[in-house]
Design an enzyme around this catalytic site. Structure first.
Site, PDB file in Angstrom:
ATOM      1  N   TYR A 167      -3.209 -15.457   3.213  1.00  0.00           N
ATOM      2  CA  TYR A 167      -1.848 -15.671   2.724  1.00  0.00           C
ATOM      3  C   TYR A 167      -0.945 -16.352   3.750  1.00  0.00           C
ATOM      4  O   TYR A 167       0.169 -16.706   3.438  1.00  0.00           O
ATOM      5  CB  TYR A 167      -1.204 -14.382   2.186  1.00  0.00           C
ATOM      6  CG  TYR A 167      -0.977 -13.285   3.187  1.00  0.00           C
ATOM      7  CD1 TYR A 167       0.152 -13.271   3.980  1.00  0.00           C
ATOM      8  CD2 TYR A 167      -1.878 -12.247   3.305  1.00  0.00           C
ATOM      9  CE1 TYR A 167       0.369 -12.251   4.883  1.00  0.00           C
ATOM     10  CE2 TYR A 167      -1.664 -11.219   4.193  1.00  0.00           C
ATOM     11  CZ  TYR A 167      -0.545 -11.222   4.985  1.00  0.00           C
ATOM     12  OH  TYR A 167      -0.335 -10.221   5.869  1.00  0.00           O
ATOM     13  N   GLU A 199       4.283  -6.419   5.889  1.00  0.00           N
ATOM     14  CA  GLU A 199       3.335  -5.745   5.004  1.00  0.00           C
ATOM     15  C   GLU A 199       2.351  -6.752   4.445  1.00  0.00           C
ATOM     16  O   GLU A 199       2.645  -7.938   4.350  1.00  0.00           O
ATOM     17  CB  GLU A 199       4.082  -5.030   3.888  1.00  0.00           C
ATOM     18  CG  GLU A 199       4.957  -3.901   4.414  1.00  0.00           C
ATOM     19  CD  GLU A 199       5.632  -3.104   3.322  1.00  0.00           C
ATOM     20  OE1 GLU A 199       5.343  -3.324   2.134  1.00  0.00           O
ATOM     21  OE2 GLU A 199       6.460  -2.252   3.674  1.00  0.00           O
ATOM     22  N   HIS A 200       1.183  -6.277   4.078  1.00  0.00           N
ATOM     23  CA  HIS A 200       0.123  -7.106   3.512  1.00  0.00           C
ATOM     24  C   HIS A 200       0.128  -6.959   1.991  1.00  0.00           C
ATOM     25  O   HIS A 200       0.465  -5.903   1.470  1.00  0.00           O
ATOM     26  CB  HIS A 200      -1.241  -6.674   4.066  1.00  0.00           C
ATOM     27  CG  HIS A 200      -1.397  -6.919   5.529  1.00  0.00           C
ATOM     28  ND1 HIS A 200      -2.266  -7.857   6.030  1.00  0.00           N
ATOM     29  CD2 HIS A 200      -0.788  -6.357   6.605  1.00  0.00           C
ATOM     30  CE1 HIS A 200      -2.197  -7.862   7.351  1.00  0.00           C
ATOM     31  NE2 HIS A 200      -1.311  -6.957   7.729  1.00  0.00           N
ATOM     32  N   PRO A 201      -0.295  -8.005   1.280  1.00  0.00           N
ATOM     33  CA  PRO A 201      -0.328  -7.916  -0.183  1.00  0.00           C
ATOM     34  C   PRO A 201      -1.426  -6.968  -0.664  1.00  0.00           C
ATOM     35  O   PRO A 201      -2.524  -6.963  -0.121  1.00  0.00           O
ATOM     36  CB  PRO A 201      -0.628  -9.352  -0.620  1.00  0.00           C
ATOM     37  CG  PRO A 201      -1.329  -9.969   0.538  1.00  0.00           C
ATOM     38  CD  PRO A 201      -0.763  -9.308   1.763  1.00  0.00           C
ATOM     39  N   THR A 210      -6.580  -8.256   1.624  1.00  0.00           N
ATOM     40  CA  THR A 210      -5.302  -8.000   2.300  1.00  0.00           C
ATOM     41  C   THR A 210      -5.193  -8.764   3.615  1.00  0.00           C
ATOM     42  O   THR A 210      -4.165  -8.703   4.286  1.00  0.00           O
ATOM     43  CB  THR A 210      -5.130  -6.505   2.589  1.00  0.00           C
ATOM     44  OG1 THR A 210      -6.200  -6.067   3.425  1.00  0.00           O
ATOM     45  CG2 THR A 210      -5.087  -5.692   1.301  1.00  0.00           C
TER      46      THR A 210
END
Length: 168
Positions: A65, A52-54, A60
């Site tokens: 990241y 999942e992406h932040p 995102t």
């Protein structure tokens, strides 16, 4: 991988995934994270435990990241809670199972569903997001077998103990 596990063409299975004895994963499926029990049937083109992406950052994009141009890792855990799929689960084609969910023993997930929360044992769930449609009706002759941990037996033990009752 357990014994007698079948993995069909074009399946991607990432490090850390476990798959129990006698289960199979059909073509086109991606298993990014999770634990899959024994005697599970996973149909075509399923996605299980994807990263999942932040959502709380300015972007995102993984460019910000993962390891960046400054060679620093920015803190974000794509896999935070691998899903658990218990024994004897049937997952239909094109199903997505999100992180953090548990699918109970004997459950059935209808084709095209997106599993966003836990699924109780021996239920049939369908839809986006997946919701309980009904309970699985298990024949009375098989109920005692279920109550006695059949899923821990080998195929041969099951055939020997159930015999003709297996197909009724």
């Amino acid at each position: 991988m357990g014994k007698k596990v079948r993995i069909y063409k074009s399946v991607s299975i990432f490090d850390g995934v476990t798959i129990g004895d006698y289960s199979y994963v059909n073509a086109g499926s991606i298993i990014r994270s999770g634990k899959i029990g024994r005697y599970c049937s996973i149909a075509y083109n399923c996605v299980i435990g994807a990263g999942e992406h932040p959502l709380d950052r300015f972007s995102t994009s993984s460019r910000f990241y993962r390891k960046n141009k400054l060679k620093h890792y920015l803190k974000w855990k794509e896999i935070y809670s691998p899903p658990v799929i218990e024994d004897d689960v049937w997952i239909g084609a094109n199903v997505t199972v999100l992180q953090g969910v548990r699918i109970g023993q004997g459950a059935v997930i209808g084709a095209g569903s997106v599993v966003t929360k836990d699924v109780e044992p021996y239920t049939v769930c369908v839809g986006v997001p997946a919701r309980k449609l009904k309970d699985r009706q298990v024949q009375e002759a098989h109920q005692v077998f279920i109550e006695n941990d059949w899923n821990l037996m080998s195929e041969n033990e099951i055939y020997h103990k159930l015999g003709d009752n297996l197909v009724r």
